[in-house]
Design an enzyme around this catalytic site. Sequence first.
Site, PDB file in Angstrom:
ATOM      1  N   HIS A   1      -9.436  -6.854  14.282  1.00  0.00           N
ATOM      2  CA  HIS A   1     -11.032  -6.902  15.336  1.00  0.00           C
ATOM      3  C   HIS A   1     -11.000  -5.264  14.551  1.00  0.00           C
ATOM      4  O   HIS A   1      -9.932  -4.479  14.874  1.00  0.00           O
ATOM      5  CB  HIS A   1     -10.561  -7.026  16.321  1.00  0.00           C
ATOM      6  CG  HIS A   1     -10.813  -6.575  17.222  1.00  0.00           C
ATOM      7  ND1 HIS A   1     -12.130  -7.148  18.014  1.00  0.00           N
ATOM      8  CD2 HIS A   1     -10.453  -5.431  17.858  1.00  0.00           C
ATOM      9  CE1 HIS A   1     -12.676  -6.736  19.146  1.00  0.00           C
ATOM     10  NE2 HIS A   1     -11.661  -4.938  19.086  1.00  0.00           N
TER      11      HIS A   1
ATOM     12  N   HIS B   1     -17.978  -7.966  22.864  1.00  0.00           N
ATOM     13  CA  HIS B   1     -16.825  -7.630  22.171  1.00  0.00           C
ATOM     14  C   HIS B   1     -17.359  -6.347  22.181  1.00  0.00           C
ATOM     15  O   HIS B   1     -18.585  -5.848  21.571  1.00  0.00           O
ATOM     16  CB  HIS B   1     -17.745  -8.528  21.436  1.00  0.00           C
ATOM     17  CG  HIS B   1     -16.737  -8.543  20.102  1.00  0.00           C
ATOM     18  ND1 HIS B   1     -16.919  -8.983  18.670  1.00  0.00           N
ATOM     19  CD2 HIS B   1     -15.100  -8.618  19.984  1.00  0.00           C
ATOM     20  CE1 HIS B   1     -15.320  -8.560  17.965  1.00  0.00           C
ATOM     21  NE2 HIS B   1     -14.978  -8.539  18.400  1.00  0.00           N
TER      22      HIS B   1
ATOM     23  N   ASP C   1     -15.381  -8.497  14.114  1.00  0.00           N
ATOM     24  CA  ASP C   1     -14.302  -9.459  13.617  1.00  0.00           C
ATOM     25  C   ASP C   1     -14.503  -9.477  12.247  1.00  0.00           C
ATOM     26  O   ASP C   1     -15.490  -9.653  11.935  1.00  0.00           O
ATOM     27  CB  ASP C   1     -13.749 -10.572  14.236  1.00  0.00           C
ATOM     28  CG  ASP C   1     -13.080 -10.300  16.074  1.00  0.00           C
ATOM     29  OD1 ASP C   1     -13.041  -9.174  16.187  1.00  0.00           O
ATOM     30  OD2 ASP C   1     -13.207 -11.139  16.444  1.00  0.00           O
TER      31      ASP C   1
ATOM     32  N   HIS D   1      -7.594 -12.791  12.811  1.00  0.00           N
ATOM     33  CA  HIS D   1      -8.810 -12.547  11.684  1.00  0.00           C
ATOM     34  C   HIS D   1      -8.388 -10.358  11.925  1.00  0.00           C
ATOM     35  O   HIS D   1      -7.531 -10.339  12.589  1.00  0.00           O
ATOM     36  CB  HIS D   1      -9.684 -12.507  12.833  1.00  0.00           C
ATOM     37  CG  HIS D   1      -9.867 -12.278  13.546  1.00  0.00           C
ATOM     38  ND1 HIS D   1      -8.800 -12.928  15.198  1.00  0.00           N
ATOM     39  CD2 HIS D   1      -9.925 -11.354  14.775  1.00  0.00           C
ATOM     40  CE1 HIS D   1      -8.972 -12.144  16.776  1.00  0.00           C
ATOM     41  NE2 HIS D   1      -9.647 -10.978  16.147  1.00  0.00           N
TER      42      HIS D   1
END
Length: 266
Positions: free
Chosen positions: A240, A159, A163, A238
């Site tokens: 990011h 990642h 998030d 969500h």
Amino acid sequence: MAFGSSRVAGKHRGSSRLSRKTAGYAGIAALATTGVVGTLAGPAFAAGESAAPTIEDTGLNAVVVAEDLQGEIETQAESQQRAADITAAKAQAEADAKQRAAESKRLAEAKEKAEREAAERAAREAERKRLNTFVAPVEGSYVSTQYHAGGGMWSSGSHTGIDFHAASGTSVHAVGAGTIVEAGYGGAYGNNVVIKHNDGTYTQYGHMSSLDVSVGQQVTPGQQIGLSGSTGNSSGPHLHFEARTGSQYGSDIDPIAYLRSHDVNV
């Protein structure tokens, strides 16, 4: 001229001291009125030695009148001087009052100017602090996926951001002041925004359902830039969020450390 036999020969008396004194007074009067001392004839006082001279007879009234006139002149001069002194004192008092009023006005204006300048400085400082303040991109949220979390969902294998939990349509804010350098569809990031901040760093906001800004626009801390969603490569609604040293993918840095370095509690 012959006199009667009743006057004793050789007994004719000269002018008395009173007559001489009277003649002196008359001479003074003549001097006061004409500037020339005249000769007083003895026969003018032939009425007798015992007769007392009067002011009318001696001319002393002219001396008294002159003295009274001089006194009146002096009194008038003193009165005029007092009036002039009062006028001058009044004028000085008015001038002093005007000077004090002008000084008071000057001080009041100087105080008002100083207060205005202080207020302007305070406003500029408040604005500077506001523009240098950072906030969380989603208010009242929390981090649901950490930075560098592993998994097959990310092409890099980990990642590249974090998030924030956010239901679809939640307001997304610019974390700090800056300029929009990207606003639109970004492939796997869906609808995304990239901001260049005043310190030279960049932040990215991905998977949004809608955008409220355009490229080149200036934004301030906390300004809404769009609404969260689940566009692009997303498993659900969500936000990011990435922190970067450049505008492009692959320049990411730890976003939590970045926010905390700007006093944002995450």
